[in-house]
Design an enzyme around this catalytic site. Structure first.
Site, mmCIF file in Angstrom:
data_model
loop_
_atom_site.group_PDB
_atom_site.id
_atom_site.type_symbol
_atom_site.label_atom_id
_atom_site.label_comp_id
_atom_site.label_asym_id
_atom_site.label_seq_id
_atom_site.Cartn_x
_atom_site.Cartn_y
_atom_site.Cartn_z
ATOM 1 N N THR A 21 -5.584 16.079 -5.714
ATOM 2 C CA THR A 21 -5.210 17.621 -5.142
ATOM 3 C C THR A 21 -3.909 18.007 -5.396
ATOM 4 O OG1 THR A 21 -5.201 16.764 -3.037
ATOM 5 C CG2 THR A 21 -7.357 17.495 -3.577
ATOM 6 N N SER A 72 -7.439 18.804 8.011
ATOM 7 C CA SER A 72 -6.778 19.743 7.245
ATOM 8 C C SER A 72 -7.922 20.509 6.855
ATOM 9 C CB SER A 72 -5.901 19.158 5.870
ATOM 10 O OG SER A 72 -6.837 18.841 4.969
ATOM 11 N N HIS A 75 -5.515 30.763 -0.496
ATOM 12 C CA HIS A 75 -4.734 29.523 -0.951
ATOM 13 C C HIS A 75 -5.682 28.472 -1.340
ATOM 14 C CE1 HIS A 75 -2.275 25.934 -0.691
ATOM 15 N NE2 HIS A 75 -2.999 25.348 0.357
ATOM 16 N N CYS A 97 2.374 25.066 2.769
ATOM 17 C CA CYS A 97 2.134 26.177 1.959
ATOM 18 C C CYS A 97 2.391 27.756 2.209
ATOM 19 C CB CYS A 97 0.578 26.038 1.313
ATOM 20 S SG CYS A 97 0.152 24.251 0.920
ATOM 21 N N GLU A 152 8.086 23.681 0.141
ATOM 22 C CA GLU A 152 8.127 22.808 0.941
ATOM 23 C C GLU A 152 8.518 21.410 0.366
ATOM 24 O OE1 GLU A 152 4.169 20.450 1.592
ATOM 25 O OE2 GLU A 152 3.091 22.454 1.314
ATOM 26 N N ASN A 181 -3.284 22.196 -6.858
ATOM 27 C CA ASN A 181 -2.436 22.840 -5.788
ATOM 28 C C ASN A 181 -1.148 23.124 -6.044
ATOM 29 O OD1 ASN A 181 -1.988 24.069 -3.093
ATOM 30 N ND2 ASN A 181 -2.512 22.097 -1.941
#
Ligand code: ACO
Length: 475
Positions: free
Chosen positions: A162, A212, A250, A120, A86, A329
């Site tokens: 993050t 989210s 994830h 993701c 992404e 992440n």
């Protein structure tokens, strides 16, 4: 060439993350956050980041080259190459086409596949494309190769800790030690503005952090219900957490993974209260009448379910948390880096075991699927995969930057994003031999990469060069 019923899945896997990182404890103090917020509150230890020398293309070149070399795979044996990412470097040219340099050099341009993008989730889409190809009538007997690559960076604020960066490469084929149970997939796709990248002039996303988290948990519930119902239809018995040995998620940050596993436990309780222990049943009973929305908002439920699921979390989830906690992440690579942590920690005992995987991409798309481990033949054995991964070695050889240097680096990267006509000048001594790095972007926005071989020697990676074939001493 008949791949049906032949355990199609992952034959080999390699991971790369930048050697540059910042410690969450130091970042927490630097950002003026309360002590423990990033380390305990988010559950993170360290965060990797790219300096000006590295990006999603260089990391992909590094990891693909490393996998092919370490497993002795001739680039001509690859028939499909799929990339999930992404991180936008070019709105038209796929990352896959940069990777083609490795294959062109060996005369192999007959390789299907391009890039898949949805936050993701792109890596999972790429992986399914490759697995489906090997299972299909268009399979030509060669390997599939999947690359998940991302650099996760956030603007100053609560989302910044993050971030992370990494690339994963997975070789796909039949008779795999990590075989897909393709019939048990549960998917949830919907429209949401939880995390998105509408500003094409910036690498930073627009994030509604709280939304989210809720979207992630709602998608998890929906995928789990779908996964369970498919399992029940095909296996003739109800699925429960006890039917899998490990759960891999994830992992944007570890606290969300803890909450997610607790949520699966609560799902099991709601579907069949007798499937959970008596003590847990009593603790969860007060929440059994909450509506779906109420249950996502209830802090008491969150805490109670985390507490009763803790012993199972330690056994079934914790072994997969090493790299996500240490690297951060990694967007598309996050789930698969968690999976490599499990192999790293448990490779000696995984034979015959089932792992349930949960992939989530904001916007949103999510799938739960399962794989089973088998004893593979060398070089595709679990012990060899663990040794090639060399997770401990890679973690130990990292260089810790101060938060000030990390922020300075981000400022430079903001300036460089979408820029042309520059050369990189950072010290490549921090990069280990075999790492590809960006040398310059010319006036036509064309990017140039070289491979760090040994001190004073590099391999130029432009059109017409590949592997070690172009070694320029002192270049
Ligand atoms: N000691 C221990 N814990 C603390 C402390 C402290 N000093 N201070 C805060 N905490 C805890 C909070 O209680 C909270 O824990 P809880 O959720 O168990 O209650 C946790 O730390 C986080 O603190 P918050 O104030 O709730 O969160 P914040 O507003 O700082 O933002 C967030 C966190 C939303 C995750 C932010 O970092 C973000 O937006 N990240 C990017 C979005 C993201 O990753 N979403 C996940 C799915 S989408 C994706 O993968 C990109």
């Amino acid at each position: 060439m008949d791949s049906q019923h032949k355990c199609v899945g992952i034959l080999a896997i390699d991971v790369y993350f930048p050697p540059t990182c910042v410690q969450q404890e130091a970042l927490e103090a630097h950002d003026g956050a309360s002590k423990g917020k990033y380390t305990i509150g988010l559950g993170q230890d360290c965060m990797a980041f790219c300096t000006e020398l590295e990006d999603v293309i260089s990391m992909s070149l590094t990891v693909v080259n490393s996998l092919l070399e370490k497993y002795g795979i001739d680039p001509r044996q690859i028939g499909r190459l799929e990339v999930g990412s992404e991180t936008v470097i070019d709105k038209s040219k796929s990352i896959k086409t940069w990777l083609m340099q490795i294959f062109e050099e060996c005369g192999n341009t007959d390789i299907e596949g391009v890039d898949s993008t949805n936050a993701c989730y792109g890596g999972t889409a790429a992986l399914f494309n490759c697995v489906n190809w090997v299972e299909s009538s268009s399979w030509d007997g060669r390997y599939g190769l999947v690359v998940c690559t991302d650099s996760a960076v956030y603007a100053e604020g609560p989302a910044r800790p993050t971030g992370g960066a990494a690339a994963i490469a997975m070789l796909i084929g039949p008779n795999a030690p990590i075989a897909f149970e393709s019939k048990f997939r549960g998917t949830h796709m919907a429209h949401a503005y939880d995390f998105y990248k509408p500003n094409l002039a910036s690498e930073y996303p627009v994030v509604d952090g709280k939304l989210s988290q809720t979207c992630y948990l709602m998608a998890l519930d929906s995928c789990y219900q779908c996964f369970c119902s498919k399992f029940e239809k095909l296996e003739g018995k109800q699925f429960a957490i006890s039917d899998a040995d490990y759960f891999v998620f994830h992992s944007p940050y570890n606290k969300l993974v803890q909450k997610s596993f607790a949520r699966l436990y609560f799902n099991d309780f709601l579907r069949n209260a007798s499937s959970v222990e008596k003590d847990a049943r009593e603790k969860l009973e007060p929440f059994s009448t909450l509506s779906g929305d109420e249950s996502y908002q209830s802090r008491y439920l969150e805490k109670a379910s985390q507490l009763v699921a803790k012993h199972l979390y330690d056994a079934k989830v914790q072994p997969s948390t090493l790299l996500p906690k240490q690297v951060g992440n990694m967007y598309t690579a996050s789930l698969y880096a968690a999976f490599t942590s499990l192999i790293h920690n448990k490779h000696g005992t995984l034979g015959g075991q089932r792992v349930v995987m949960f992939s989530y991409g904001s916007g949103l798309s999510a799938t739960m699927f399962s794989v089973r481990f088998h004893d593979g033949q060398h070089p595709f054995s679990l012990s060899n995969i663990a040794s090639v991964l060399n997770v401990s070695g890679k973690l130990e050889s990292r260089h810790i930057f101060s938060p000030e240097k990390f922020v300075e680096n981000l400022k430079l990267m903001e300036h460089r994003y979408g820029a042309k006509d520059f050369v990189t000048s950072a010290d490549r001594k921090l990069l280990s031999p075999g790492t590809f790095y960006l040398t310059k972007v010319d006036s036509m926005y064309r990017r140039y990469y070289e491979k760090n071989i040994v001190d004073g020697a590099v391999c130029v990676m432009e059109s017409g060069s590949c592997g070690n074939s172009l070694l320029l001493n002192g270049h």
